[in-house]
Design a protein around this motif. Structure first.
Motif, mmCIF file in Angstrom:
data_model
loop_
_atom_site.group_PDB
_atom_site.id
_atom_site.type_symbol
_atom_site.label_atom_id
_atom_site.label_comp_id
_atom_site.label_asym_id
_atom_site.label_seq_id
_atom_site.Cartn_x
_atom_site.Cartn_y
_atom_site.Cartn_z
ATOM 1 N N TYR A 1 0.832 -1.210 0.000
ATOM 2 C CA TYR A 1 0.000 0.000 0.000
ATOM 3 C C TYR A 1 0.868 1.261 0.000
ATOM 4 C CZ TYR A 1 -3.540 -3.412 1.487
ATOM 5 O OH TYR A 1 -4.368 -4.508 1.565
ATOM 6 N N LEU A 2 1.977 1.202 0.727
ATOM 7 C CA LEU A 2 2.885 2.351 0.750
ATOM 8 C C LEU A 2 3.515 2.583 -0.616
ATOM 9 C CD1 LEU A 2 4.837 2.022 4.143
ATOM 10 C CD2 LEU A 2 2.804 3.385 3.616
ATOM 11 N N ASP A 3 3.807 1.494 -1.339
ATOM 12 C CA ASP A 3 4.384 1.646 -2.679
ATOM 13 C C ASP A 3 3.400 2.347 -3.615
ATOM 14 O OD1 ASP A 3 6.687 0.424 -1.848
ATOM 15 O OD2 ASP A 3 6.169 -1.550 -2.665
ATOM 16 N N LYS A 4 2.109 2.100 -3.387
ATOM 17 C CA LYS A 4 1.098 2.764 -4.215
ATOM 18 C C LYS A 4 0.963 4.229 -3.832
ATOM 19 C CE LYS A 4 -2.234 3.215 -7.133
ATOM 20 N NZ LYS A 4 -1.934 3.305 -8.578
ATOM 21 N N ASN A 5 0.974 4.513 -2.535
ATOM 22 C CA ASN A 5 0.865 5.896 -2.067
ATOM 23 C C ASN A 5 1.797 6.109 -0.886
ATOM 24 O OD1 ASN A 5 0.143 8.493 -1.386
ATOM 25 N ND2 ASN A 5 -1.739 7.891 -0.322
ATOM 26 N N PRO A 6 3.021 6.567 -1.141
ATOM 27 C CA PRO A 6 3.990 6.795 -0.061
ATOM 28 C C PRO A 6 3.524 7.821 0.970
ATOM 29 C CG PRO A 6 5.075 6.820 -2.211
ATOM 30 C CD PRO A 6 3.604 6.842 -2.463
ATOM 31 N N ALA B 1 -0.402 5.440 10.480
ATOM 32 C CA ALA B 1 -1.189 5.042 11.643
ATOM 33 C C ALA B 1 -2.621 4.685 11.238
ATOM 34 C CB ALA B 1 -1.200 6.159 12.687
ATOM 35 N N LEU B 2 -3.199 5.470 10.332
ATOM 36 C CA LEU B 2 -4.566 5.211 9.882
ATOM 37 C C LEU B 2 -4.625 3.897 9.095
ATOM 38 C CD1 LEU B 2 -7.483 6.167 9.614
ATOM 39 C CD2 LEU B 2 -6.806 7.389 7.519
ATOM 40 N N LEU B 3 -3.635 3.676 8.242
ATOM 41 C CA LEU B 3 -3.594 2.435 7.466
ATOM 42 C C LEU B 3 -3.491 1.222 8.389
ATOM 43 C CD1 LEU B 3 -3.403 0.902 4.802
ATOM 44 C CD2 LEU B 3 -0.933 1.350 4.788
ATOM 45 N N GLN B 4 -2.650 1.318 9.409
ATOM 46 C CA GLN B 4 -2.510 0.207 10.351
ATOM 47 C C GLN B 4 -3.809 -0.029 11.115
ATOM 48 O OE1 GLN B 4 0.400 -1.916 10.777
ATOM 49 N NE2 GLN B 4 -1.403 -2.979 11.545
ATOM 50 N N GLN B 5 -4.481 1.047 11.456
ATOM 51 C CA GLN B 5 -5.764 0.922 12.156
ATOM 52 C C GLN B 5 -6.777 0.203 11.267
ATOM 53 O OE1 GLN B 5 -7.501 4.656 13.447
ATOM 54 N NE2 GLN B 5 -9.544 3.769 13.533
ATOM 55 N N LEU C 1 -5.223 4.783 -2.810
ATOM 56 C CA LEU C 1 -5.059 3.377 -3.186
ATOM 57 C C LEU C 1 -5.577 3.103 -4.593
ATOM 58 C CD1 LEU C 1 -6.055 1.595 0.155
ATOM 59 C CD2 LEU C 1 -3.769 2.199 -0.681
ATOM 60 N N ILE C 2 -6.379 4.003 -5.140
ATOM 61 C CA ILE C 2 -6.821 3.886 -6.526
ATOM 62 C C ILE C 2 -6.576 5.227 -7.211
ATOM 63 C CG2 ILE C 2 -8.568 2.184 -5.909
ATOM 64 C CD1 ILE C 2 -10.699 4.361 -6.377
ATOM 65 N N ASP C 3 -6.587 5.190 -8.544
ATOM 66 C CA ASP C 3 -6.314 6.404 -9.314
ATOM 67 C C ASP C 3 -7.568 7.022 -9.906
ATOM 68 O OD1 ASP C 3 -3.250 6.212 -9.341
ATOM 69 O OD2 ASP C 3 -3.825 4.263 -10.151
ATOM 70 N N GLU C 4 -8.603 6.194 -10.068
ATOM 71 C CA GLU C 4 -9.784 6.698 -10.766
ATOM 72 C C GLU C 4 -11.023 5.938 -10.312
ATOM 73 O OE1 GLU C 4 -11.396 6.348 -15.331
ATOM 74 O OE2 GLU C 4 -9.285 6.914 -15.059
ATOM 75 N N ILE C 5 -12.137 6.673 -10.165
ATOM 76 C CA ILE C 5 -13.428 6.049 -9.882
ATOM 77 C C ILE C 5 -14.173 5.916 -11.205
ATOM 78 C CG2 ILE C 5 -15.630 6.253 -8.686
ATOM 79 C CD1 ILE C 5 -14.236 7.796 -6.494
ATOM 80 N N GLY C 6 -14.455 4.677 -11.591
ATOM 81 C CA GLY C 6 -15.083 4.428 -12.874
ATOM 82 C C GLY C 6 -16.590 4.336 -12.777
#
Length: 282
Positions: free
Chosen positions: A148-153, A158-162, A180-185
């Motif tokens: 997930y960090l590689d997608k969005n550094p 803390a929020l992700l771990q929660q 975590l995503i680039d576009e809402i389709g």
């Protein structure tokens, strides 16, 4: 794109000389036994069969599965020279979310969902074995966390771990906000296929993703059971009480009749009296 249901839910199609499509519509497994499942080996073979394509669309609708097979698929996608777009068409849960993170672009319809959580396992052994198993799970969680960090550094650690600790189900807008995503389709009609066994592993699953007939166009909410009208219940209770009263009155009448018979013990019930009571023994 039309899904070939006779072939199964792991389909590989070369749509042109430069473009291909891969459907991942089942669980991620270590060893593939049928076309519903996807393994790291089958995915590698699929990429090999496609040859030198420039673009790959990966359509994901999966409840997850094996962590290490999923990580292997993630790395294959990440290192492939083609431009890879992941389309989350219904549900990307557990390790299936990590697979999506390997793509160059992630598209998610407004009515689809992601689920992220900590890895889990079955374990047995002594206390030392179980402590080691817990430590190993923590390390595995870090590999998932890193995808997930590689997608969005810039994601809030803390929020992700929660979210992972709590098994969190994320909408498309929440995934977009987290990066975590680039576009809402556009909204998709594809629904998640989750086996009862996989469903049992999740704690907070929304009703719309729970097990149902895969041939249904959309997952159906269970229909609420209608409650009988209170008056009907009261009428039936009145009938039962009236019947009991009639039987009791008849028994009392029989007792009075028997009290006048000579040679009979008034405390001993007659045979007909026993039969009347036996009707209500259940």
């Amino acid at each position: 794109m039309k899904i070939d249901r006779e072939k199964g839910f792991f389909n590989v199609i070369k749509t042109s000389e430069r473009k291909a499509s891969i459907d991942m519509y089942g669980e991620i497994v270590d060893e593939k036994f049928d076309d519903v499942e996807t393994s790291a080996v089958s995915f590698k073979q699929a990429l090999k069969d496609l040859g030198d394509v420039e673009e790959i669309d990966i359509n994901i609708n999966s409840p997850g599965g094996s962590v290490f097979s999923g990580i292997a698929i993630y790395n294959q996608i990440k290192n492939h020279p083609a431009k890879v777009t992941a389309h989350i068409q219904g549900l990307a849960a557990s390790i299936a979310t990590c697979i999506a993170m390997g793509a160059d672009k992630v598209v998610m319809p407004a009515n689809a969902m992601m689920m992220i959580h900590n890895a889990w396992t079955l374990a047995m052994g002594n206390s030392n074995d179980l402590r080691k198993q817990a430590d190993d799970l923590d390390k595995i969680n870090q590999t998932v966390f890193q995808s997930y960090l590689d997608k969005n550094p810039e994601i809030d650690h803390a929020l992700l771990q929660q979210y992972m600790d709590e098994e969190t189900w994320l909408t498309a807008s929440e995934c977009k906000e987290l990066g975590l995503i680039d576009e809402i389709g556009n909204a998709s009609k594809v629904a998640a296929k989750i086996s009862p066994e996989m469903e049992a592993k999740f704690k907070n699953m929304p009703n719309k993703f729970k097990h149902y007939n895969i041939d249904d166009p959309e997952p159906k909410e269970p229909e609420p059971k209608e409650n009988p009208d209170n008056e009907v219940i009261n009428d039936k209770l009145d009938d039962i009480f009236k019947l009991l009263k009639d039987v009791a009155d008849e028994v009392i009448k029989d007792d009075k009749d028997e009290d006048g018979d000579e040679g009979k013990d008034p405390k001993t019930p007659s045979e007909p009296q026993n039969k009347k009571f036996n009707r209500f023994l259940f």
